[in-house]
Design an enzyme around this catalytic site. Structure first.
Site, PDB file in Angstrom:
ATOM      1  CE  LYS A  14      -1.798  -1.419   3.988  1.00  0.00           C
ATOM      2  NZ  LYS A  14      -1.331  -2.572   3.825  1.00  0.00           N
ATOM      3  NE  ARG A  89      -3.867  -1.995  10.218  1.00  0.00           N
ATOM      4  CZ  ARG A  89      -2.247  -0.919   9.736  1.00  0.00           C
ATOM      5  NH1 ARG A  89      -2.182   0.566   9.295  1.00  0.00           N
ATOM      6  NH2 ARG A  89      -1.646  -1.949   9.882  1.00  0.00           N
ATOM      7  NE  ARG A 128       8.263  -2.729   5.037  1.00  0.00           N
ATOM      8  CZ  ARG A 128       7.046  -2.602   5.223  1.00  0.00           C
ATOM      9  NH1 ARG A 128       6.004  -2.444   4.188  1.00  0.00           N
ATOM     10  NH2 ARG A 128       6.085  -2.973   6.887  1.00  0.00           N
ATOM     11  NE  ARG A 161       6.739  -0.550  10.024  1.00  0.00           N
ATOM     12  CZ  ARG A 161       5.741  -0.689   9.429  1.00  0.00           C
ATOM     13  NH1 ARG A 161       5.742   0.291   8.532  1.00  0.00           N
ATOM     14  NH2 ARG A 161       5.478  -0.981   9.477  1.00  0.00           N
ATOM     15  NE  ARG A 172       2.841  -4.922  11.025  1.00  0.00           N
ATOM     16  CZ  ARG A 172       3.882  -4.427  10.321  1.00  0.00           C
ATOM     17  NH1 ARG A 172       4.586  -5.259  10.211  1.00  0.00           N
ATOM     18  NH2 ARG A 172       3.567  -3.874   9.191  1.00  0.00           N
TER      19      ARG A 172
HETATM   20  P1  AMP Z   1       1.272   0.509   9.309  1.00  0.00           P
HETATM   21  O1  AMP Z   1       2.844   0.848   8.741  1.00  0.00           O
HETATM   22  O2  AMP Z   1       0.114   1.044   8.380  1.00  0.00           O
HETATM   23  O3  AMP Z   1       1.980  -0.732   8.545  1.00  0.00           O
HETATM   24  O4  AMP Z   1       0.904   0.150  10.304  1.00  0.00           O
HETATM   25  C1  AMP Z   1       2.410   0.442  11.798  1.00  0.00           C
HETATM   26  C2  AMP Z   1       1.190   0.498  13.367  1.00  0.00           C
HETATM   27  O5  AMP Z   1       0.725   1.124  13.517  1.00  0.00           O
HETATM   28  C3  AMP Z   1       0.647  -0.562  12.679  1.00  0.00           C
HETATM   29  O6  AMP Z   1       0.279  -1.877  13.531  1.00  0.00           O
HETATM   30  C4  AMP Z   1       0.022  -0.029  13.980  1.00  0.00           C
HETATM   31  O7  AMP Z   1       0.214  -0.317  15.250  1.00  0.00           O
HETATM   32  C5  AMP Z   1      -0.483   1.860  14.136  1.00  0.00           C
HETATM   33  N1  AMP Z   1      -1.431   2.119  12.633  1.00  0.00           N
HETATM   34  C6  AMP Z   1      -1.454   2.474  11.942  1.00  0.00           C
HETATM   35  N2  AMP Z   1      -2.533   2.850  11.418  1.00  0.00           N
HETATM   36  C7  AMP Z   1      -3.835   2.350  12.535  1.00  0.00           C
HETATM   37  C8  AMP Z   1      -4.972   2.943  11.988  1.00  0.00           C
HETATM   38  N3  AMP Z   1      -5.751   2.633  11.511  1.00  0.00           N
HETATM   39  N4  AMP Z   1      -5.749   1.846  13.384  1.00  0.00           N
HETATM   40  C9  AMP Z   1      -5.069   1.853  14.347  1.00  0.00           C
HETATM   41  N5  AMP Z   1      -3.007   1.781  14.514  1.00  0.00           N
HETATM   42  C10 AMP Z   1      -2.992   1.872  13.574  1.00  0.00           C
END
Ligand code: AMP
Length: 214
Positions: A14, A89, A128, A161, A172
């Site tokens: 994404k 989410r 990654r 990360r 996740r």
């Molecule tokens: P991402 O980079 O989108 O994978 O987000 C990394 C982390 O940020 C996720 O595993 C969540 O802990 C938090 N996070 C990001 N977006 C959201 C969301 N919309 N709702 C809840 N937690 C989020």
């Protein structure tokens, strides 16, 4: 005006697709994950709390996320549209977004679901690497840097990360299936869902998205 939501498991690509499309569509890429990583790095009490949640692979509470996105969507650069990456989410967040768009007098163009199986996700995420300076995303298997572990542009060492370690990636994915997959079904019912195969490579995915918004 193009208002897009990108859905899909962690590692569906994404963020990579959004960064590519920003250049072509001239709309901002809003990544709640990036916003939370910034907060987590701030060293504040809230930042530390969020850091802990992220390192476990759990979700930040809906109310906090919704408030942050609401403020972000009001900013001027969103007047021509947006790509929301990593939000909504949960179904609660999807409902909150519906309200926000209604208040802004906007309509969602598409919720695009990038479909990728779990094993592909795990392989992608554990390989990654990110440039800590410019945020460019690499993959040791499919998109390696030109020089060993150095950003092509900034020449600084790439980092992994915390939450891209295998056990966190698996967690996740479980959280995604439980909390986020229902969001895909939610948009399915509204007629706003488009499903794309997220395994066909960057160029073809971008082509497909552009076809949908042109
Ligand atoms: P991402 O980079 O989108 O994978 O987000 C990394 C982390 O940020 C996720 O595993 C969540 O802990 C938090 N996070 C990001 N977006 C959201 C969301 N919309 N709702 C809840 N937690 C989020």
């Amino acid at each position: 005006m193009v208002n897009l939501v990108f859905l899909g498991p962690p590692g569906a690509g994404k963020g990579t697709y959004a960064k590519e499309l920003v250049k072509k569509l001239n709309i901002p890429h809003i990544s709640t994950g990036d916003m939370f990583r910034e907060t987590a790095a701030s060293g504040t009490e809230l930042g530390n709390k969020i850091k802990e949640i992220m390192e476990r692979g759990d979700l930040v509470p809906d109310e906090l996320v919704n408030q942050m996105v609401k403020e972000r969507l009001k900013r001027d650069d969103c007047s021509s549209g947006f790509i929301l990456d990593g939000y909504p989410r949960t179904v609660e967040q999807a409902k909150a977004l519906d309200e926000m768009l209604k208040e802004l007098g906007r309509e969602l163009t598409w919720a695009i679901f990038f479909d990728v199986p779990e094993e592909v996700v795990v392989r992608r995420l554990t390989n990654r690497r990110i440039c800590p300076k410019c945020g460019r995303i690499y993959n040791l298997l499919t998109m390696p840097p030109k020089e060993d572990n150095l950003c092509d542009v900034c020449k600084v060492p790439l980092v992994q990360r915390e939450d891209d370690r295998e056990e966190v990636v698996r967690r996740r994915y479980r959280v995604y299936m439980e909390k986020t997959f229902p969001v895909v079904e939610y948009y399915g019912k509204t007629g706003k869902l488009q499903k794309l195969d997220g395994t066909v490579g960057l160029e073809r995915v971008i082509e497909e998205v552009l076809k949908l918004v042109k």
